[in-house]
Design an enzyme around this catalytic site. Structure first.
Site, mmCIF file in Angstrom:
data_model
loop_
_atom_site.group_PDB
_atom_site.id
_atom_site.type_symbol
_atom_site.label_atom_id
_atom_site.label_comp_id
_atom_site.label_asym_id
_atom_site.label_seq_id
_atom_site.Cartn_x
_atom_site.Cartn_y
_atom_site.Cartn_z
ATOM 1 N N TYR A 85 0.843 -1.208 0.000
ATOM 2 C CA TYR A 85 0.000 0.000 0.000
ATOM 3 C C TYR A 85 0.878 1.257 0.000
ATOM 4 O O TYR A 85 0.686 2.167 -0.807
ATOM 5 C CB TYR A 85 -0.924 -0.012 1.217
ATOM 6 C CG TYR A 85 -1.682 1.279 1.428
ATOM 7 C CD1 TYR A 85 -2.812 1.583 0.660
ATOM 8 C CD2 TYR A 85 -1.280 2.210 2.385
ATOM 9 C CE1 TYR A 85 -3.508 2.779 0.842
ATOM 10 C CE2 TYR A 85 -1.967 3.401 2.575
ATOM 11 C CZ TYR A 85 -3.076 3.681 1.802
ATOM 12 O OH TYR A 85 -3.763 4.862 1.969
ATOM 13 N N LYS A 138 1.304 4.291 -2.816
ATOM 14 C CA LYS A 138 1.078 5.714 -2.518
ATOM 15 C C LYS A 138 2.299 6.556 -2.893
ATOM 16 O O LYS A 138 2.176 7.710 -3.281
ATOM 17 C CB LYS A 138 0.692 5.880 -1.045
ATOM 18 C CG LYS A 138 -0.679 5.291 -0.718
ATOM 19 C CD LYS A 138 -1.772 6.074 -1.418
ATOM 20 C CE LYS A 138 -3.074 5.364 -1.553
ATOM 21 N NZ LYS A 138 -4.122 6.142 -2.220
HETATM 22 N N1 LIG Z 1 -8.647 7.327 5.677
HETATM 23 C C1 LIG Z 1 -7.381 7.585 5.927
HETATM 24 O O1 LIG Z 1 -6.940 7.614 7.089
HETATM 25 C C2 LIG Z 1 -6.417 7.903 4.790
HETATM 26 C C3 LIG Z 1 -5.137 8.379 5.086
HETATM 27 C C4 LIG Z 1 -4.270 8.696 4.039
HETATM 28 C C5 LIG Z 1 -4.685 8.541 2.727
HETATM 29 N N2 LIG Z 1 -5.941 8.060 2.465
HETATM 30 C C6 LIG Z 1 -6.335 7.888 1.072
HETATM 31 O O2 LIG Z 1 -7.523 8.623 0.845
HETATM 32 C C7 LIG Z 1 -8.346 7.957 -0.103
HETATM 33 C C8 LIG Z 1 -9.742 7.768 0.447
HETATM 34 O O3 LIG Z 1 -9.713 7.190 1.719
HETATM 35 P P1 LIG Z 1 -11.075 6.719 2.422
HETATM 36 O O4 LIG Z 1 -10.729 6.422 3.844
HETATM 37 O O5 LIG Z 1 -12.177 7.681 2.117
HETATM 38 O O6 LIG Z 1 -11.326 5.344 1.641
HETATM 39 P P2 LIG Z 1 -12.652 4.429 1.613
HETATM 40 O O7 LIG Z 1 -13.599 4.836 2.677
HETATM 41 O O8 LIG Z 1 -12.176 3.026 1.590
HETATM 42 O O9 LIG Z 1 -13.306 4.810 0.218
HETATM 43 C C9 LIG Z 1 -12.720 4.438 -0.973
HETATM 44 C C10 LIG Z 1 -13.638 4.784 -2.116
HETATM 45 O O10 LIG Z 1 -13.096 4.182 -3.280
HETATM 46 C C11 LIG Z 1 -14.039 3.258 -3.816
HETATM 47 N N3 LIG Z 1 -13.334 2.108 -4.320
HETATM 48 C C12 LIG Z 1 -12.453 1.303 -3.663
HETATM 49 N N4 LIG Z 1 -12.043 0.312 -4.479
HETATM 50 C C13 LIG Z 1 -12.669 0.500 -5.666
HETATM 51 C C14 LIG Z 1 -12.673 -0.221 -6.890
HETATM 52 N N5 LIG Z 1 -11.949 -1.329 -7.084
HETATM 53 N N6 LIG Z 1 -13.452 0.242 -7.905
HETATM 54 C C15 LIG Z 1 -14.208 1.351 -7.733
HETATM 55 N N7 LIG Z 1 -14.237 2.073 -6.598
HETATM 56 C C16 LIG Z 1 -13.480 1.636 -5.574
HETATM 57 C C17 LIG Z 1 -14.993 2.907 -2.684
HETATM 58 O O11 LIG Z 1 -16.290 2.628 -3.164
HETATM 59 P P3 LIG Z 1 -16.932 1.173 -3.441
HETATM 60 O O12 LIG Z 1 -16.643 0.333 -2.237
HETATM 61 O O13 LIG Z 1 -18.368 1.509 -3.649
HETATM 62 O O14 LIG Z 1 -16.283 0.683 -4.689
HETATM 63 C C18 LIG Z 1 -15.040 4.238 -1.929
HETATM 64 O O15 LIG Z 1 -15.972 5.093 -2.535
HETATM 65 C C19 LIG Z 1 -7.610 6.663 -0.455
HETATM 66 O O16 LIG Z 1 -6.848 6.872 -1.613
HETATM 67 C C20 LIG Z 1 -6.687 6.452 0.725
HETATM 68 O O17 LIG Z 1 -5.525 5.706 0.360
HETATM 69 C C21 LIG Z 1 -6.808 7.745 3.454
#
Ligand SMILES: NC(=O)c1ccc[n+]([C@@H]2O[C@H](COP(=O)([O-])OP(=O)(O)OC[C@H]3O[C@@H](n4cnc5c(N)ncnc54)[C@H](OP(=O)(O)O)[C@@H]3O)[C@@H](O)[C@H]2O)c1
Length: 271
Positions: free
Chosen positions: A161, A165
């Site tokens: 992961y 990134k």
């Molecule tokens: N949360 C954190 O602490 C954090 C920290 C640093 C960076 N980030 C980054 O920020 C971004 C968003 O984080 P988040 O926590 O909001 O993530 P999340 O809640 O897991 O949401 C991810 C989104 O992407 C979609 N998705 C995932 N796999 C997919 C696939 N194969 N095809 C189509 N859609 C897909 C999911 O929708 P479906 O399930 O409906 O497909 C969901 O809408 C990510 O890139 C993550 O790496 C997050």
């Protein structure tokens, strides 16, 4: 949130594509873009969530929404999105979707690691390439790739992961320099912990470093949209920028890597 004075829409409208928009940060990106007057194509796998978000945002902000239920890990997904947006003026791409596998590297099935690579690197590369073509022709547009503070260095339990990134950050920074002369702004967002529903549901155990600098999705999205066109990459939150400076510049790299690994082990109970 910045007041919708029309300048953002003039630069990045009239349509945005948010890949990974059904929940969490992606849904917040779609919401704030709609509030700034952009029409939004929202992509994710859960069609029902996309339809409901489309209904809410089109009613609240009087913009158009186009829900595309597509699995971004599929090899043909980027071409399908390009095909299904050919009739509209896409001025902004936000690649937010990610698969984040947490656990010992050798204990995960290889096909899961490869799916993580497809979702987190192959799809944003292809979408930036396909949707970037018309932005370059129009000499106007923007691309935001969601990275993470984990891009800074290798971390145990999230080795693949974190590597994906790092790819997002380095790709965006290179494109920032290459495309700005052609009117296309590119930004990597290297966020620390964001209190999204899925992050909170994963219930990581408390650890001093793991919860440091946690931000709500609203704050991360506002800071990210406001930084587009100003810099190649962004670490949202002042305390996170200070922490990154300390980790990158003050600690020996092997110490920093071990410290991150220890934090991950504490959060996810691995020895
Ligand atoms: N949360 C954190 O602490 C954090 C920290 C640093 C960076 N980030 C980054 O920020 C971004 C968003 O984080 P988040 O926590 O909001 O993530 P999340 O809640 O897991 O949401 C991810 C989104 O992407 C979609 N998705 C995932 N796999 C997919 C696939 N194969 N095809 C189509 N859609 C897909 C999911 O929708 P479906 O399930 O409906 O497909 C969901 O809408 C990510 O890139 C993550 O790496 C997050």
């Amino acid at each position: 949130m910045k007041i919708n004075d029309g300048t953002f829409r003039a630069r990045y409208g009239s349509w945005a594509v948010v890949a990974g928009a059904s929940i969490g940060l992606g849904a917040e990106f779609a919401t704030q873009l709609a509030a700034r007057g952009l029409n939004v194509v929202i992509v994710a796998r859960q069609a029902d969530r996309l339809v409901e978000l489309s209904r809410q945002l089109s009613t609240t902000y009087q913009v158009q929404l186009r829900p595309l239920p597509i699995d971004l890990s599929a090899p043909d997904a980027p071409a399908l999105i390009a095909e299904q947006t050919r009739d509209i003026d896409v001025g902004l791409l936000i690649y937010n979707a990610a698969l984040s596998i947490i656990g010992p590297f050798l204990d995960q099935p290889l096909d899961q690691h490869l799916r993580e690579l497809d979702t987190n690197t192959r799809a944003p590369l292809a979408l930036a390439y396909l949707l970037g073509q018309s932005m370059r022709t129009r000499r106007r547009g923007g691309i935001i790739l969601m990275s993470s503070l984990s891009a800074m260095l290798g971390s145990a339990l999230i080795a693949n992961y974190a590597a994906t990134k790092a790819y997002n950050q380095v790709l965006a920074e290179g494109l920032w320099d290459e495309l700005r002369a052609q009117g296309v702004d590119v930004l990597a967002c290297c966020a620390s912990t964001i209190t999204t529903p899925n992050y909170l549901a994963s219930q990581p155990k408390r650890s001093r470093l793991g919860s440091f600098g946690a931000l709500p999705p609203e704050a991360v999205v506002t800071e990210t949209l406001n930084a587009l066109g100003r810099q190649p990459s962004l670490i949202p939150g002042r305390s996170n920028r200070l922490a990154a400076f300390f980790i990158r510049r003050m600690l020996p790299r092997r110490v920093a890597i071990q410290m991150m690994g220890q934090t991950l082990r504490q959060m996810y109970s691995q020895q």
